[in-house]
Each structure stands twice: as structure tokens, then as C-alpha cells.
Design a protein around this motif. Sequence first.
Motif, PDB file in Angstrom:
ATOM      1  N   LEU A  62       0.822  -1.213   0.000  1.00 30.41           N
ATOM      2  CA  LEU A  62       0.000   0.000   0.000  1.00 30.41           C
ATOM      3  C   LEU A  62       0.856   1.264   0.000  1.00 30.41           C
ATOM      4  N   PHE A  63       1.982   1.209   0.681  1.00 31.26           N
ATOM      5  CA  PHE A  63       2.819   2.409   0.774  1.00 31.26           C
ATOM      6  C   PHE A  63       3.311   2.826  -0.601  1.00 31.26           C
ATOM      7  N   THR A  64       3.809   1.857  -1.355  1.00 30.56           N
ATOM      8  CA  THR A  64       4.298   2.176  -2.686  1.00 30.56           C
ATOM      9  C   THR A  64       3.154   2.603  -3.595  1.00 30.56           C
ATOM     10  N   TYR A  65       2.022   1.943  -3.424  1.00 34.32           N
ATOM     11  CA  TYR A  65       0.841   2.305  -4.209  1.00 34.32           C
ATOM     12  C   TYR A  65       0.497   3.771  -3.983  1.00 34.32           C
ATOM     13  N   ILE A  66       0.502   4.179  -2.703  1.00 35.20           N
ATOM     14  CA  ILE A  66       0.183   5.575  -2.392  1.00 35.20           C
ATOM     15  C   ILE A  66       1.229   6.503  -2.996  1.00 35.20           C
ATOM     16  N   LEU A  67       2.496   6.082  -2.919  1.00 32.39           N
ATOM     17  CA  LEU A  67       3.559   6.913  -3.511  1.00 32.39           C
ATOM     18  C   LEU A  67       3.312   7.110  -4.996  1.00 32.39           C
ATOM     19  N   LEU A  68       2.984   6.013  -5.693  1.00 34.01           N
ATOM     20  CA  LEU A  68       2.763   6.114  -7.140  1.00 34.01           C
ATOM     21  C   LEU A  68       1.522   6.948  -7.445  1.00 34.01           C
ATOM     22  N   LEU A  69       0.486   6.792  -6.624  1.00 34.84           N
ATOM     23  CA  LEU A  69      -0.721   7.600  -6.841  1.00 34.84           C
ATOM     24  C   LEU A  69      -0.390   9.081  -6.694  1.00 34.84           C
ATOM     25  N   LEU A  87      14.257   7.903  -2.928  1.00 35.89           N
ATOM     26  CA  LEU A  87      14.244   8.312  -1.530  1.00 35.89           C
ATOM     27  C   LEU A  87      12.812   8.260  -0.992  1.00 35.89           C
ATOM     28  N   GLY A  88      11.869   8.679  -1.855  1.00 37.38           N
ATOM     29  CA  GLY A  88      10.465   8.611  -1.449  1.00 37.38           C
ATOM     30  C   GLY A  88      10.058   7.176  -1.171  1.00 37.38           C
ATOM     31  N   GLY A  89      10.467   6.270  -2.055  1.00 36.40           N
ATOM     32  CA  GLY A  89      10.141   4.859  -1.850  1.00 36.40           C
ATOM     33  C   GLY A  89      10.729   4.340  -0.552  1.00 36.40           C
ATOM     34  N   TRP A  90      11.947   4.769  -0.270  1.00 36.56           N
ATOM     35  CA  TRP A  90      12.571   4.351   0.988  1.00 36.56           C
ATOM     36  C   TRP A  90      11.766   4.884   2.164  1.00 36.56           C
ATOM     37  N   ALA A  91      11.424   6.170   2.103  1.00 37.04           N
ATOM     38  CA  ALA A  91      10.738   6.804   3.239  1.00 37.04           C
ATOM     39  C   ALA A  91       9.366   6.171   3.472  1.00 37.04           C
ATOM     40  N   VAL A  92       8.581   6.007   2.405  1.00 33.06           N
ATOM     41  CA  VAL A  92       7.223   5.488   2.639  1.00 33.06           C
ATOM     42  C   VAL A  92       7.256   4.034   3.084  1.00 33.06           C
ATOM     43  N   ASN A  93       8.295   3.298   2.706  1.00 34.93           N
ATOM     44  CA  ASN A  93       8.348   1.901   3.120  1.00 34.93           C
ATOM     45  C   ASN A  93       9.032   1.708   4.463  1.00 34.93           C
ATOM     46  N   TYR A  94       9.618   2.781   4.984  1.00 34.53           N
ATOM     47  CA  TYR A  94      10.353   2.628   6.231  1.00 34.53           C
ATOM     48  C   TYR A  94       9.699   3.391   7.385  1.00 34.53           C
ATOM     49  N   LEU A  95       9.447   4.687   7.191  1.00 37.67           N
ATOM     50  CA  LEU A  95       9.006   5.524   8.310  1.00 37.67           C
ATOM     51  C   LEU A  95       7.710   5.045   8.975  1.00 37.67           C
ATOM     52  N   PRO A  96       6.725   4.525   8.221  1.00 38.68           N
ATOM     53  CA  PRO A  96       5.503   4.113   8.919  1.00 38.68           C
ATOM     54  C   PRO A  96       5.738   3.084  10.018  1.00 38.68           C
ATOM     55  N   PHE A  97       6.840   2.350   9.947  1.00 45.03           N
ATOM     56  CA  PHE A  97       7.071   1.320  10.957  1.00 45.03           C
ATOM     57  C   PHE A  97       7.286   1.909  12.344  1.00 45.03           C
ATOM     58  N   PHE A  98       7.679   3.175  12.385  1.00 44.78           N
ATOM     59  CA  PHE A  98       7.885   3.770  13.706  1.00 44.78           C
ATOM     60  C   PHE A  98       6.570   3.937  14.449  1.00 44.78           C
ATOM     61  N   GLY A  99       5.483   4.028  13.697  1.00 46.63           N
ATOM     62  CA  GLY A  99       4.190   4.202  14.362  1.00 46.63           C
ATOM     63  C   GLY A  99       3.444   2.902  14.570  1.00 46.63           C
ATOM     64  N   MET A 100       4.050   1.774  14.172  1.00 44.18           N
ATOM     65  CA  MET A 100       3.309   0.511  14.245  1.00 44.18           C
ATOM     66  C   MET A 100       3.558  -0.198  15.555  1.00 44.18           C
ATOM     67  N   GLU A 101       2.533  -0.868  16.019  1.00 46.62           N
ATOM     68  CA  GLU A 101       2.673  -1.544  17.299  1.00 46.62           C
ATOM     69  C   GLU A 101       2.905  -3.033  17.138  1.00 46.62           C
ATOM     70  N   THR A 118      15.643  -1.809  -0.830  1.00 43.83           N
ATOM     71  CA  THR A 118      15.779  -1.906  -2.277  1.00 43.83           C
ATOM     72  C   THR A 118      15.769  -0.510  -2.913  1.00 43.83           C
ATOM     73  N   PHE A 119      14.824   0.305  -2.472  1.00 43.98           N
ATOM     74  CA  PHE A 119      14.761   1.672  -3.011  1.00 43.98           C
ATOM     75  C   PHE A 119      16.013   2.451  -2.672  1.00 43.98           C
ATOM     76  N   GLN A 120      16.500   2.233  -1.439  1.00 49.45           N
ATOM     77  CA  GLN A 120      17.676   2.989  -1.018  1.00 49.45           C
ATOM     78  C   GLN A 120      18.894   2.590  -1.846  1.00 49.45           C
ATOM     79  N   ILE A 121      18.975   1.295  -2.181  1.00 46.61           N
ATOM     80  CA  ILE A 121      20.110   0.846  -2.988  1.00 46.61           C
ATOM     81  C   ILE A 121      20.071   1.506  -4.355  1.00 46.61           C
ATOM     82  N   LEU A 122      18.872   1.647  -4.915  1.00 48.93           N
ATOM     83  CA  LEU A 122      18.769   2.272  -6.234  1.00 48.93           C
ATOM     84  C   LEU A 122      19.301   3.701  -6.224  1.00 48.93           C
ATOM     85  N   LEU A 123      19.285   4.284  -5.040  1.00 49.61           N
ATOM     86  CA  LEU A 123      19.745   5.668  -4.942  1.00 49.61           C
ATOM     87  C   LEU A 123      21.262   5.775  -5.074  1.00 49.61           C
TER      88      LEU A 123
END
Lengths: 762, 735
Positions: free
Chosen positions: B218-225, B632-646, B659-664
Amino acid sequence: MRAPRPAHPPRTPSPGLRRARPGAAGHTALRMPAAGRGRAEPGLPRQRESRAPRRLPAHPAAPPAAARPAALALVILLSFASRFHRLAEPPHVCWDETHFGKMGSYYINRTFFFDVHPPLGKMLIGLAGYLSGYDGTFPFQKPGDRYEQHNYVGMRGFCAFLGSCLVPLAYLTVLELSKSLPAALLTAFILIFDTGCITLSQYILLDPILMFFLMGAVLSMVKCNSCADRPFSASWWFWMSLTGVNLAGAMGVKFVGLFVVLLVGLNTMYDLWDLLGNLSLSLVMFGKHLLARVLCLILLPLALYTAMFAVHFTVLNKSGPGDGFFSSAFQSQLIGNNLHNISVPEHVAYGSVVTMKNLRMAGGYLHSHWHLYPEGIGARQQQVTAYLHKDLNNLWIIKKHDSDTADPSDPSIPVEFVRHGDIIRLEHKETSRNLHSHQHEAPLTRKHFQVTAYGINGTGDSNDFWRIEVVGRQAGKLIRVLRGQVRLTHVATGCMLGSSGKILPKWGWEQLEVTCTPYLKETPNSLWNFEDHINPKLPNISLDVLKPSFAEILLESHMVMIQGNTALKPKDNEVTSKPWHWPINYQGLRFSGVNETDYRVYLLGNPVIWWLNLVTIGLYLLITVSAAVALKRGVQLTSELKDLSRVVLRGGGQIMLGWLLHYLPFFMMGRVLYFHHYFPAMLFSSMLTGITWDTLLKFCAMFLSPSATARKVYGAGFLALVLLIIYSFYLFHPLSYGIIGPMASDPSSPMAGLRWMDSWEF
Amino acid sequence: MARLGQTFDRMLGFLKEPVVVTVEINMNVMVLTLMGLISRLWGLSYPRAVVFDEVYYGQFVSLYMKRIFFVDDSGPPFGHMLLALGGYLGGFDGNFLWNRIGAEYSMNVPVWSLRLLPALAGALCVPLAYQILVELQFSHCAALGAALLILLENSLITQSRFMLLESVLIFFILLAVLSYLKFYNLKKHSSFSGSWWFWLLLTGVACSCAVGVKYMGLFTYILLLTTAGLHFWHVIGDQNLSNVSLMCHFLARGLALIIIPVAMYVSFFYVHLTLLYRSGPHDQIMTSAFQASLEGGLARITQGQPLEVAYGSQVTLRNVLGKPMQCWLHSHTNTYPIRYENGRGSSHQQQVTCYPFKDVNNWWIVKDPGMQQLVVSNPPRPVRHGHIVQLVHGITTRYLNTHDVAAPLSPHSQEVSCYIDYNISMPAQNLWRVEIVNRESDTDVWKTILSEVRFVHVNTSAVLKLSGASLPEWGYRQLEVVGEKLSKGYHQSMVWNVEEHRYGKSLEQKEREVELHSPTQMDISKNLSFMAKFTELQWKILTLKNEDTEHKYSSSALDWITMDTNIAYWLHPTSSAQIHLLGNVVTWASANVAALIYTCLSLWYLIRRRRKIYDIPEDAWQLWVSAGGICLGGWAVNYLPFFGMEKTLFLYHYLPALTFQILLIPIVLQHISDHLCRSVLLKSMFTALIVAWFSSVYFVYCTFSPVTYGEPSLSVTELKDLRWKDSWNILIRKQ
């Protein structure tokens, strides 16, 4: 306060009366489409791009200047009248008054307490009570308690005063953003006649105080934006520092104030970005701008916020119900606390009765009670937890691991001190069980071992043996009370006693989990100090506990508050208010009374107003999107339309952002939520309604170009809205001012036929 | 109109031209694919034992093979179905007990084909990375670098080689990004051409597949949208485009990026529910109606029950909430103790509880208060919404009652009992109004299984509710049932439905007892529509909470950046051969550095551009921004949400972000070499540096390949040497 007719339906525009500012001339009439077009365009192209739009006080239907003070006076009058009407009713404790009134009393009595909110709001309540002659003796035990002779009106009056100020603040904000008197009036009427806002302002609560500072911050931010064309002028400085002061106020009442800080922060960043792109501004000037903002919007609020806490800790210097939440060092500062000017035996000996406090912030005392761990959670033995309150169940007796050092009162046995590295047993005084650990997993932190209390009358097994060590000490040294940081290592498994800080579920009475951690890291989680110490055979020595610095106290109190806030979790199967309920006014809160005979007050927004607000948000989005697309498509708009779209996009945008920032974060919060959390967002929503409808009516009027019809349409629309609001208030006013008599389902009730939603409880 | 017609002509123009296929083979891509396949497929069926989460996914594959219904709260079913497809192709019969990691596979398990699909997906990520960089307009050299970095990333290799879903997820994510870029890069005049449609549709399809594999997609989907939204905003600004064709553009994007993904997502569930039609271990999570639609299980009992509840019906009442466990309204001859432990008193009447097991004491008879008889009249008189009934406990024939006495554990609510007349001026209050919550009209009939019913007490308007608390010893630890006086709106704990049902026929109590003990058998069966099943299953997946949340190898999101943690996947039962999820240290560090450099450089450029100082040419800046936005956006959307997850987090959750970060990395490197190395000397030095750095990546890959592939087995000292960080948990056998 009955029939307040809309004071000023738009009159014939009188261009000459407006203050002549560059670019404003001749641009005020509805029917002069071409008047202002192309203005400012020939001159400063760069200026226009960034700043000029703000300077255009463009408004097609500006009323005479004299109307404004009169309108403001009317708004203030109505607002105060509606909030102060029947203020003293009901003469008993309503809803959360039981908390905040009590906390006000604590300030008057100067006893220390703990609350999850920062102190400013409660301090102000305390101050208001003190000034109005309340002596702080009323216990505020539970909702429904009668005040009798106690003077409570002062505190309610203070909250109602701030609650009344909200309306003019919102009025001025909208006026500044839209430059349209009708828009501002509409907003003011919405807020004046909203039953929810009235109810919330009439009691001893934090919300009116919070919302006052919040609206104050928004107004001064907007004013400051309008001063952007004369930076570093006196008014510019005034409004900017006032923004800072209000931010500190909002943060100081509740942490929800953080959202308005965010709003102002975003606005400032946008502003700075704008300035940076202005090449006529030298970098030095830009630096000055930056510094001024850092000073007024960061340093000033921080200083005020800290000062608030300084006052808080200075005023509350007596021991009270909040002591246990804080570290031993902190408690020693409180007069009347058992640690104040403490006099205890200095070194711990065998046979001493002690309490042990975890060094983690908001760590709690090592605690046990008769209840067992439930089935399926480790071994079914007695629970050991960390508990934040002082309690007899926090007492432990230190014993030798191999012999049962008999009761300490026996004078024939010589005192033997506990030394660093000794192997000891801790017996729980109330239940005579030993502190015990074994290789079962702990209830919440599964990687740790479970800690239990085990054995009968002090007889257990070898899993009850703990090695006691002091941080930074050598073997054989004595162990000091309070100052010695102690580590307890389980002899059999080698793990360390610690508290994870996680909250146990219901079976553990929501106390904190205590575990034995196999990861031997030196963290405050696994360090303890002895706090109380009773040993009749040892002489008491007066101890000066290390005095904590102010910064330490500040940090500690914030950690405790955060811990407290996360602990407010909804219980299982409890029906809680959900954020999506709020904008649709799904369910209110009972402030007072349940039964037919009670004086009932029910916090519920005026449904007409709230649903109007809700519809308006949708409408606003529609208007914004169409305006933005039209502009992007390069549609040639008339100057009126351009002005309208500017008000909607820029002014409305700021308000919309405010609404989003004050609403969306609640969807991600784990804590218990209540209906009244929506009210800050509701203020923004009401302002948006004012702006949007004003714009919409103007837009409609513009299509009917013959001016007479246009003005009529505009006036009629405005009047209809205002009358609708007032009529709905007439219907629903008993919600705020008290209902006595049968429930709404009964046709003889004053609210008969008004229970439009089944979820409303009146 | 004519313009509209023209536009549609253009939209469908691709139909008019002949279909021509021109083949163009990029040897780079071929070679990379080959290398990817070798690195991922080599020795795929080793180890022939359950590795890490295979134990988890394997059970679902088995259940698919046996067509048994299950609910997995970790995500939607598409990923599981793909894994099951592997099993299906390999002829797996589902007979394997997935009970512990390290268990040897029996001969009937087609290990190779079960692991094939994830491995293929992992291998294809290599050429995808290459293509993405090419589409981002970077040089083939940079693209090659990106592909090689992905190829030599140990953690991605490990994760691809087993029956796990991350590699599949990453594959779909990259595919979605690539197809969107292809779509975006198509020249303007080729709008609505065949390839335009192809890439646009592929974007939507890949997005929905990614979301269908794991909700992380979903994160990547939202990024692409968002990206598509931004790009469309520019299209709006294009004033050469007519309003009609703008609308067509909008509709095409809406169709491909929103409607088709949603439809596909729903279709995954359709396939899932069609495949799994037998009842199984997770039945009790679902409502009675859902259970009744499965073959076996509840359907066996409820098949042929009468549909409409009538006066005289014998029913069992199940609480709809199903938490803390599913249970049925129950009573037994024991009474409430006169005094509770805390000193409060009770009515001392017969206990009413909620009991989590099937029992003859769960049967109640619906009685008309105006009539004495407990049998169904002929014709049956159905009970409707708003009717007032009495509920008679079948075995004890006592009436369900509530009164103003505090409940045993929830003192704010009323006690519910079966009324015993002690002659102590405490009258029976046993009238209940039936309110059908999910009614369509106010005259609806109370239906078995389908109707969700609230029982409102007539005298006190209390609502029959499951409090969720478990009674002490005297109540046999059954669940407490109370009358809730302040019923705040709708909550499932107050709603009940009839599960088992028959029309009572026995006039005498003795006969009735026999009747109650006999199984229900009568007519009619009912079917739930697909949408109803879908919404229920979807809702359960989203709300089901797994209680068991700690794991030995779980980690926090902050540990991932620096790779402070690893996961031991498998250990050879005798030797010290082992497999770990452990990344290529150099790659991880370089990716972090690249992200940092990118952020700082961008900020620097941005501020300078604001002051009208242009350091790099405009088109280079555009490339730099769009590449960063994706990577970088792909990295952020796939990583940062985990800080809010329980939920419990593991290192493998970071792999999509990684993977996104490596592409950078190659993006930043090429930018530095093109724009910051201004002299030839500097440039060649930089190239040399890159070569040296790349060899170190290769070196680390080789060093760690024994724990990536699980062979060869290393000695104790070698293993100790591999422990580059103290926090890594490398398994060393005690001698």
C-alpha cells in the motif's frame, strides 16, 4: 440575547471610506468587474509574486468602516451573554470539574499532585479560584457533589470569560483573512449559538483555556502575516511575539497545543521560503528575519513554557497524592514527604524493612500482592509488579539467603549490614513470600524471565537468592539508602531484576511489569534504590539527598506525563468515542444528571451548525479544486473572481490546514478519546464555514449581474443562514442551560422530537 | 461531439493498426537476468528442511491444497495463493505437519517448486532495477551498478530463496514503479496508444498485486498515486490539451490506477473464497452465517434449520463479538453466591453466563408472554422486530430476568439471572424486546443466523450484554453477562444471533429435555453473498489481533538502518552450517550515505535555486528530483511508517525500503561524477574509487555467502570472525 438580527447586511459599497492603500483604490464594488484588473501588474513583477496578494484588501461588499466596531461590540456582547447566562447552574460538580477543580484546590493548598497535562491551565484555574475567594477546601470528590457554601463561580467565571473571548478572536481572524464583515459575522454567530461551545465554556475545564490560547495564536499569526509588508515595525513585533506567547500558553495547557505549534511552524516555514525567493532582500536581511522568528516563535515560547514549570514546582512544595510518580530525589524536595529532611538509618542491614524504587523515570516501587499470575502466563505464582503509588505492599524485608534472620526487634541479635556482593533474599512483608525468578517467560517481555513471589512464610527455594551489587562500588562495602544505585542479580539464572515499564493488563491491575532480564545492560530499568528504610536497631541519621537540578525535574516530569498519557488505554469491551463520530455530532457527553428528575446538561454541538460545518468542508474542497483547476487551465477570471479565489485558496487554506492538523492526528492516537477533543478542530471548521459561505454567496450574486438582485440574493442568503442558526439554537438551548423533566422520548419533554439521532442521550 | 468522437478514435486507435512486434534484445538485461537466476536458484532445494517463516506460510499452503478455510491476519491472500500455486504445480498434497523450524521435509513435499516462485521473483528484481534506472534517464553504467548491487545483496538473496513473500512483494513494487516510469516517459503524442495503455494498466495491476501480497505494498501504491497526481497536475496546466481530452486522460488514469486495482484486490478474495470451501481451524473467528456457508463444520449442524424464529422456537444464542472467545448464552442450576468476595450482595438467583462450548444448557425457548405453551403453533407465528418475548431456559425452565442488582464483576451494570421466586417482594422482570440491528424494515422477521439481535429489557431498558470478564470459581470461570443500563450506541458485545434452531414440539418437560439433547435436523440452507463474505473476511483480517507479540529475533525499526540485528533462519541439525538474514554491510552503509548526500545536496540546490543561482542545468535538476522522489520517497514510505506501528517487527520488513535505497546509490554516484567532479583527473580518481568500493561490496558478498546459502559449513573460528557486530546472533555450537 433573544433576537439578534444580523446587524449589517451588506450595504451599498462606499469606495471612498476605505483606507487608501496602494493598489486598493476603486476596487470595492460588486458591479465593477473591470475596476481592479491589471492593478499592480505593470509595476513590481517580483513583488507581486510573493507578497502583493496579501496587501490587496479587495472586497466587493465592504460595509462602512463604522460598522466594524459596532459589529465587534455586538459579537462581544452576545458572546458574553450566552456564556455567562446561568453560569452558576447546576450548583454541583459537573463531569471533569472533579479533576480540574480538585487540581485548582491543590494549587491553593500547595500540595503536590500529578496530572497528564502540563500545569498552566490548572494553575490559572487555581489562581482564579484564589482571587475570587475560594479557599481550596472543597474536596471535588465526584461529579454530582453539591458545592454548598464554597465559592466556585469565580473559577467557572474565569473559564467562561476565556470561552467568551474565543468568539471575538475567531471573528477578528476571519475578518483579517477574508476582509469580509459578513463572513466574520457568520463565524461569530456560529460560535455564539453553538450549544457545544457554550457548554464547554461554562465549567471548570481546561478546554476553554486551551482554545483561548489556540485562537489567540491563530489570530496573532494572521495579523502578523498582514503586517508582512512592514517588517520589524512595532505592530509586526507585537503580533509575532504575541504568537509566541500564545503558543507557550497552548502547549502549557494541554499537549494538544502541539498541533497549533505545528500550524504556526508550517506557516512560518512558508513565509521564510517566500522571503528567501525575494531577491530584493539581501541575505543579511533574510538572516534578520530568520533570527526574529527563532527568537519570537521558538525561544520565547520555550522560556515561557519552562517558566510555567518553574512556577508550578515552586508553588507546589507540599507532599501530596502525586509523590509516588517521581524519583526519590524529587520527593525529598516536598515538604511533608517522608523523604523531606529525611532521617533514616543510613546503611541497609539484614532485617531492615525497605521499599525499592526503580530508577527508570516514572518507574515505580517493587510491589507484590496476594493475586496470582493468571493461568497460561508463566507459573501460577504470586504477581510481582512495579507500582507508582505508596502502599504497604511495597515493603520488603531483607534477609540472609541461608538463615532466617529473625525479627529485627529482637535486641539480642547484633546488627549485620548488607554488603556489596552479598547474596540475599527479599521477603514481601505483607504476604511473607520471597522474591523469586525462574526460566518462565515474563508476561509481556517474552525474552525476559518471569518474576514472582514464592514460598510460604519466608521459606522458598534456591531461586529466591539474589546477589546485591552497588554501581561503582567494590566488594565488601556497605550499601547506602537513597543514594546507592543497586542491581539485583538472580543467582541461579544470572539475570537482573528490572522493570520493563510496560503496563500489565487487567489481571495485573494495570501496574507495571517487573521482569528478570538476561541481557546484562546497565540501564536505569534494571537499577533500583532503597527509599524507605525501617530498622529500629539502627540510629536514624539525617540525610541530604542529592538535590535534583531544575532541568532534571523538568525532564522527569515530562517523562512521567508521557507515561501517564500512554497509560490511558481503553479497557476491553468499553464503548469509546471514535474520531469519526465527532464531526457528525454522533454522540455527546453527559455533563450532569442522568435521570428524569436531575438537572441535566449534555455536551452536544448544535446539530444544525455542526452538519452545516460538515457540509461546508465538502463544499470547500469542491470550490478549491475547481478554482485551482480553473487557474491552472489558465481560465481568464474577472478580478472579483480572482480575489474570491485568493481568499478561498489562501485564507481558507490556512484554516483548512488548521482543521486537518487538529483532527487527523486523533485517528492515530492509542489513548482513550472523548468527544470534546474535537472542539479545537470545530473552531477551525466554523471559521471555514464563514469564509466559504460568504464566498459562495458572493459568487452566486456575481452571476445575477443586475446589482439590485445581486445584493438581494447575497443579503437574503446571509440572513437565511443566520436565522437558521438562531432558530436551531432556540430549539437546542436547553442542552446547555439545563433540562429538567422527562427524557426526550416523552412528548411533554422540552426536548421532545429533537432527538434526531438514536445515539444522543437526552 | 465531433471532438469527443475524435478523442475516442484516438483512444482506441491502436485497434486500427496491425499488431507489429519488433524484438530488440538488450544483452545487459539478458546477462543480468541470467546472473539473477543463478544467484537465486542455485541449490534451491537445499536445505531440505523447514526454514524460518516457511513454518508459517507452509501451513497455509497445506490448507490451500486441502481446500480448508483459514484466516491470516498478516495480509491479504494473493501472496499465499502464489505460494500455493508453487505447491500445486509441484503436485503437493498438503500432507505435512508444519510444526517447527528445522524439521526435515518428507518426500511428498516438492521443496523446489514451493520455493521456485519467490526465487524467480527475486531474480527478476535484478533486471527490473536496471530498467528502472534506465527509465529514470541515467546511464547504462549506473543502471548496471544498481542491478549488480541488488544482485550482490545477501539479505535479498536469502529472503528470495525460501517460501517467503518479501521477494514477491519487492518484485511487484519494482514492476509497478518501472511500468509507471515507462508510461510517463512515453512521448506526448503517443497518448492512448497501445503501449501507453499497456504500461498504465500494468502499473495498476502490479500495484494491486503488491497490495495483495502484503499490506506493505500500500505504501508504494500511495507513492505512485501521489506521483501520478502530481504529473497529472502538470497535464492540467498544458493548455494545448482540450478539456475533453483532459477528461479522457483523467478517466483513463482513474480506471487504471484506482478502479482496476480495487477490482483485482476483490477478485483475489473471490478466488480465495472459491478455493477454500471446507470448514477448518479458524471457523470460530467468523460469524455463524459465514461458518454456515462452509462445507462441514457449522453447516453440518445448521443445514436444514428453519429460517424464521417463531414463538416456541428452541434456539442457542451466540454473542456476535466473539471476544475474548466465541460463546453462547448459558445458564445452569447454580445460583449467584449471596455475598461476593468484596462484600457486595447478589440476588442469589440462578446464574446466567456466556459459555464458550456447545452444551445442552445453551438452549433457550422463545416464549410469547401472553401464552403458556412452549411449542410452535401451526402455522408458526414468527417473531418480528419490536416484539416482546420471554426467554425460557430449556433445561431448568426458568425465565431470563434482570433487575436493579449490581452485576458480580461490573457493578455499574445490572445482574442478569434466571428468575427464582423466593417470595421476597422481588418480582420477576422477564420481558425482553427483540430489536433486530441489521433490519431492513421495522417489520422484519427474526431470522436464524442472519439476524443480529439486541435484547432490551422492558422494565429497565437495560440491554443484554457480554461484559467480557470471566467469573470466579463459583461461576466456573464462564463469562459474565450483564444488563447494560447506559447502552452507548452500537457495540457488538450487546448483539446476539441465533445459531442452532429448531421448532419445539414437546409439550412435557421430560420430552423436551430429550428433544434438546437430540441434534437439529430440518429443512432449508442459506447462502451468503460474496460481497458479504468479502467484507466480513476483510474486516476480520484488519481487526484480528495476534496476542503473541514477542519474538526472539524481533527488532525495532531503528535497528534496521545500521543492521544491528539479524535473524537466524536455519541451523543444520549436526554441523554448524546455518542460514541468516544478514545484509551486505558495505551496501547498507553506502545506501545510508547516499541517502544522506542526496538530502543534503538537494537542500543545498533548492536554497540556491531559490536565490536564482543555478548550479546544475535545468534538465539535470529535473532528473535529480524525479529520481530522488522515486528512490528516496520509496525508501521513506516503506520505512518511516514502521515507527508508528505496534506490531512485532523483523529485519525483513526493511527489505522493500532497502531496495529503493540501494537504487539511490548509483544515482548519487553518477551525479557526483557528472556534475561535481569538474576536472578529468578528479573524474578518473572518482572512477577508481568506485571500482575499489565495488570490489569491497563483492568481497563482503563472498565473505557472507556461506551464511546466505547455508553451505559450506564453517568452523567455529570462521563463524566468530563473521560476527562483525556484537549484536549479531551467529549460532556457535558448544563443543
